[in-house]
Design a protein around this motif. Structure first.
Motif, PDB file in Angstrom:
ATOM      1  N   SER A 193       0.850  -1.169   0.166  1.00 62.96           N
ATOM      2  CA  SER A 193      -0.017   0.211  -0.186  1.00 62.96           C
ATOM      3  C   SER A 193       0.832   1.216   0.064  1.00 62.96           C
ATOM      4  N   GLU A 194       0.764   1.938  -1.106  1.00 63.11           N
ATOM      5  CA  GLU A 194       1.743   3.069  -1.209  1.00 63.11           C
ATOM      6  C   GLU A 194       1.670   4.174  -0.168  1.00 63.11           C
ATOM      7  N   ASN A 195       0.596   4.140   0.843  1.00 65.24           N
ATOM      8  CA  ASN A 195       0.664   5.058   2.072  1.00 65.24           C
ATOM      9  C   ASN A 195       1.383   4.412   3.263  1.00 65.24           C
ATOM     10  N   VAL A 196       1.618   3.379   3.270  1.00 61.34           N
ATOM     11  CA  VAL A 196       2.333   2.726   4.103  1.00 61.34           C
ATOM     12  C   VAL A 196       3.970   2.431   3.978  1.00 61.34           C
ATOM     13  N   ILE A 197       4.596   3.001   5.163  1.00 61.26           N
ATOM     14  CA  ILE A 197       5.965   2.900   4.784  1.00 61.26           C
ATOM     15  C   ILE A 197       6.797   2.302   6.145  1.00 61.26           C
ATOM     16  N   TYR A 198       7.729   1.690   5.969  1.00 57.35           N
ATOM     17  CA  TYR A 198       8.731   1.109   7.059  1.00 57.35           C
ATOM     18  C   TYR A 198       9.541   2.370   7.615  1.00 57.35           C
ATOM     19  N   GLY A 199       9.379   2.818   8.643  1.00 56.14           N
ATOM     20  CA  GLY A 199      10.129   3.972   8.972  1.00 56.14           C
ATOM     21  C   GLY A 199      10.833   3.763  10.162  1.00 56.14           C
ATOM     22  N   LEU A 200      10.674   4.804  10.955  1.00 60.29           N
ATOM     23  CA  LEU A 200      11.567   4.977  12.347  1.00 60.29           C
ATOM     24  C   LEU A 200      10.644   5.466  13.612  1.00 60.29           C
ATOM     25  N   ASP A 201      11.081   5.339  14.772  1.00 58.60           N
ATOM     26  CA  ASP A 201      10.637   5.573  15.932  1.00 58.60           C
ATOM     27  C   ASP A 201      10.489   7.278  15.834  1.00 58.60           C
ATOM     28  N   ASP A 202       9.500   7.954  16.439  1.00 63.77           N
ATOM     29  CA  ASP A 202       9.428   9.295  16.495  1.00 63.77           C
ATOM     30  C   ASP A 202      10.683  10.002  17.335  1.00 63.77           C
ATOM     31  N   ASN A 203      11.104   9.078  18.043  1.00 63.34           N
ATOM     32  CA  ASN A 203      12.169   9.957  18.988  1.00 63.34           C
ATOM     33  C   ASN A 203      13.541  10.592  17.873  1.00 63.34           C
ATOM     34  N   PHE A 204      13.550   9.756  16.722  1.00 69.07           N
ATOM     35  CA  PHE A 204      14.465  10.409  15.743  1.00 69.07           C
ATOM     36  C   PHE A 204      14.147  11.712  15.285  1.00 69.07           C
ATOM     37  N   LEU A 205      13.196  12.318  15.532  1.00 69.48           N
ATOM     38  CA  LEU A 205      12.865  13.840  15.055  1.00 69.48           C
ATOM     39  C   LEU A 205      13.823  14.734  15.508  1.00 69.48           C
ATOM     40  N   TYR A 206      14.758  14.421  16.470  1.00 66.54           N
ATOM     41  CA  TYR A 206      15.556  15.353  16.643  1.00 66.54           C
ATOM     42  C   TYR A 206      17.028  14.771  17.108  1.00 66.54           C
ATOM     43  N   PRO A 207      18.267  15.277  16.857  1.00 66.05           N
ATOM     44  CA  PRO A 207      19.461  14.385  17.146  1.00 66.05           C
ATOM     45  C   PRO A 207      19.689  14.407  18.470  1.00 66.05           C
ATOM     46  N   ILE A 208      20.251  13.065  18.947  1.00 65.55           N
ATOM     47  CA  ILE A 208      20.379  12.851  20.446  1.00 65.55           C
ATOM     48  C   ILE A 208      21.162  13.887  20.837  1.00 65.55           C
ATOM     49  N   LYS A 209      22.001  14.534  20.369  1.00 68.70           N
ATOM     50  CA  LYS A 209      22.650  15.566  21.208  1.00 68.70           C
ATOM     51  C   LYS A 209      21.909  16.772  21.846  1.00 68.70           C
ATOM     52  N   SER A 210      20.955  16.816  20.996  1.00 68.52           N
ATOM     53  CA  SER A 210      19.906  17.988  21.496  1.00 68.52           C
ATOM     54  C   SER A 210      18.994  17.579  22.716  1.00 68.52           C
ATOM     55  N   LEU A 211      19.056  16.170  23.088  1.00 65.51           N
ATOM     56  CA  LEU A 211      18.287  15.890  24.066  1.00 65.51           C
ATOM     57  C   LEU A 211      18.996  15.298  25.123  1.00 65.51           C
ATOM     58  N   VAL A 212      20.511  15.554  25.253  1.00 66.70           N
ATOM     59  CA  VAL A 212      21.302  15.329  26.418  1.00 66.70           C
ATOM     60  C   VAL A 212      21.920  16.229  26.993  1.00 66.70           C
ATOM     61  N   ARG A 213      22.014  15.981  28.243  1.00 68.63           N
ATOM     62  CA  ARG A 213      22.829  17.052  28.910  1.00 68.63           C
ATOM     63  C   ARG A 213      24.322  16.328  29.268  1.00 68.63           C
ATOM     64  N   ARG A 214      25.435  16.434  28.668  1.00 71.74           N
ATOM     65  CA  ARG A 214      26.381  15.846  28.974  1.00 71.74           C
ATOM     66  C   ARG A 214      27.234  15.669  30.084  1.00 71.74           C
ATOM     67  N   LYS A 215      27.636  14.706  30.882  1.00 75.44           N
ATOM     68  CA  LYS A 215      28.075  14.722  32.073  1.00 75.44           C
ATOM     69  C   LYS A 215      29.319  14.054  32.104  1.00 75.44           C
ATOM     70  N   ARG A 216      30.314  14.716  32.885  1.00 75.76           N
ATOM     71  CA  ARG A 216      31.632  14.032  33.062  1.00 75.76           C
ATOM     72  C   ARG A 216      31.685  12.926  34.030  1.00 75.76           C
ATOM     73  N   SER A 217      30.690  12.962  35.165  1.00 74.06           N
ATOM     74  CA  SER A 217      30.738  11.796  35.908  1.00 74.06           C
ATOM     75  C   SER A 217      30.307  10.646  35.283  1.00 74.06           C
ATOM     76  N   LYS A 218      30.563   9.486  35.792  1.00 71.90           N
ATOM     77  CA  LYS A 218      30.306   8.015  35.501  1.00 71.90           C
ATOM     78  C   LYS A 218      29.122   7.765  36.174  1.00 71.90           C
ATOM     79  N   SER A 219      28.038   7.348  35.398  1.00 67.99           N
ATOM     80  CA  SER A 219      26.781   7.081  35.939  1.00 67.99           C
ATOM     81  C   SER A 219      26.091   5.676  35.582  1.00 67.99           C
ATOM     82  N   LEU A 220      25.659   4.991  36.355  1.00 66.81           N
ATOM     83  CA  LEU A 220      24.785   3.716  35.740  1.00 66.81           C
ATOM     84  C   LEU A 220      23.243   4.182  36.075  1.00 66.81           C
ATOM     85  N   HIS A 221      22.714   3.947  34.855  1.00 66.10           N
ATOM     86  CA  HIS A 221      21.289   4.285  34.715  1.00 66.10           C
ATOM     87  C   HIS A 221      20.316   2.836  34.761  1.00 66.10           C
TER      88      HIS A 221
END
Length: 376
Positions: A193-221
């Motif tokens: 069906s031409e209206n259906v595509i295999y795409g991506l999760d919506d979190n890819f709308l922005y680069p990861i670097k714009s969603l992260v606050r870089r920390k120098r500390s070493k953390s376990l999440h």
């Protein structure tokens, strides 16, 4: 007006992140008109997205997803019939949300069903949303789009189910599916069906670097449901957290959903040094990742964010539903490994999803920009 249908409102980290990103996208593209969000109308989630005073909230369509007795075709028809029988109620819900005396359906630029896993085969009632949105198009001619949906596992059990899903998906002007399992299941009985595509999760709308606050500390999440860690005794949890504190400067627990609160509180009582991260911190302030961090998660979008940022770790998948979700991130290049025990936990390799991030964001933006062209 842009009408957004969202899985947010729990609140739930992944769905609320996706909602925040789409609101940000439409504003940064220059749209200044009202945005109405139809979701589980929860005060905590409303607060997450209330900084923009021209964003409004409703739960009219979301309220149609109640009940568990019925198949896909039943719930698709529920959505259709509730719109047909109560179109005035739909318009009234918009008037109340916007605080305006009059409203007509032609004021809606388009209806956008946002991505996530909230419409899937585990909850047949969720397909009421697709039925309702499709019926609104049939009545008013409004354009309808869906992006980044994860429908798997999707196993229709009757001819009426197959026919109903086929018809409803084809009624959309654009229907993007985020993972290969969902796409194969849909295309397996729909064909091309031409209206259906295999795409991506919506979190890819922005680069990861714009969603992260870089920390120098070493953390376990750490991220997961309370039931995720039922296998572990208090002694095993204490031992894991104490041993981890020798390697990591901080131990951070992501409070993605209310179902995470019990285990987060328990871990904090056993190890007072653990810090809890709220959805407001994660969505609106930024994810505190550092270059030497690691993650242990049962949840989907924390895994996604870590892999995109080049953070290694392990995932827990106690159901086929979550196995499929985590596998879709591995397919994109996550370096995460399957969790076996606290004793064997270690930071996995970095993976190559981080190296593909910019290219995948560009792909996602092509879809977003196509939708944006339909602003009146």
């Amino acid at each position: 007006m842009i009408y957004l249908v969202s899985g947010a409102g729990g609140p739930n980290f992944g769905d609320d992140l996706i909602l925040a990103l789409w609101i940000r996208y439409y504003r940064e593209r220059g749209y200044t008109g009202p945005i109405l969000v139809d979701f589980l109308n929860n005060a905590s989630s409303i607060k997450l997205h209330s900084e923009d005073k021209n964003v409004y909230f409703s739960g009219f369509l979301k309220s149609m997803t109640k009940g568990r007795e019925g198949d896909f075709s039943h719930y698709i028809n529920v959505g259709k019939s509730k719109i047909s029988e109560n179109l005035d109620g739909f318009s009234e819900s918009i008037k109340q949300a916007l605080g305006v005396p009059r409203f007509s359906l032609d004021q809606i630029n388009f209806i956008h069903v946002l991505g996530g896993g909230y419409i899937n085969g585990v909850w047949e009632n969720s397909f009421s949303l697709l039925g309702a949105v499709s019926q609104l198009k049939k009545i008013s001619g409004v354009k309808i789009f869906a992006t980044g949906l994860g429908l798997s596992p999707l196993k229709p059990s009757s001819d009426s189910d197959f026919a109903s899903i086929n018809k409803i998906v084809r009624s959309f002007d654009f229907f993007e599916i985020r993972d290969i399992d969902s796409y194969n299941q849909i295309s397996g009985f729909m064909g091309f069906s031409e209206n259906v595509i295999y795409g991506l999760d919506d979190n890819f709308l922005y680069p990861i670097k714009s969603l992260v606050r870089r920390k120098r500390s070493k953390s376990l999440h750490i991220s997961g449901f309370s039931k995720t860690f039922q296998f572990a005794s208090d002694g095993e949890i204490i031992s894991f957290l104490k041993n981890s504190s020798k390697e990591y400067d901080r131990i951070l627990f992501w409070l993605c959903n209310k179902s995470d609160v019990e285990i987060a509180n328990k871990m904090q009582s056993l190890f007072p040094g653990l810090k809890k991260l709220t959805n407001n911190m994660l969505v609106n302030v930024g994810i505190p990742f550092g270059p030497e961090d690691a993650m242990l998660t049962a949840r989907f979008h924390p895994h996604f964010m870590a892999a995109r940022a080049g953070v290694g770790g392990q995932y827990i998948a106690n159901s086929q539903f979550y196995k499929s979700k985590h596998m879709s991130i591995l397919d994109l290049g996550s370096g995460f490994e399957k969790f076996n025990s606290f004793d064997s936990f270690s930071k996995s390799r970095r993976g190559h999803l981080v190296d593909r991030d910019a290219a995948l964001v560009r792909r996602k933006r092509l879809i977003a920009d196509h939708i944006f062209t339909h602003i009146k």
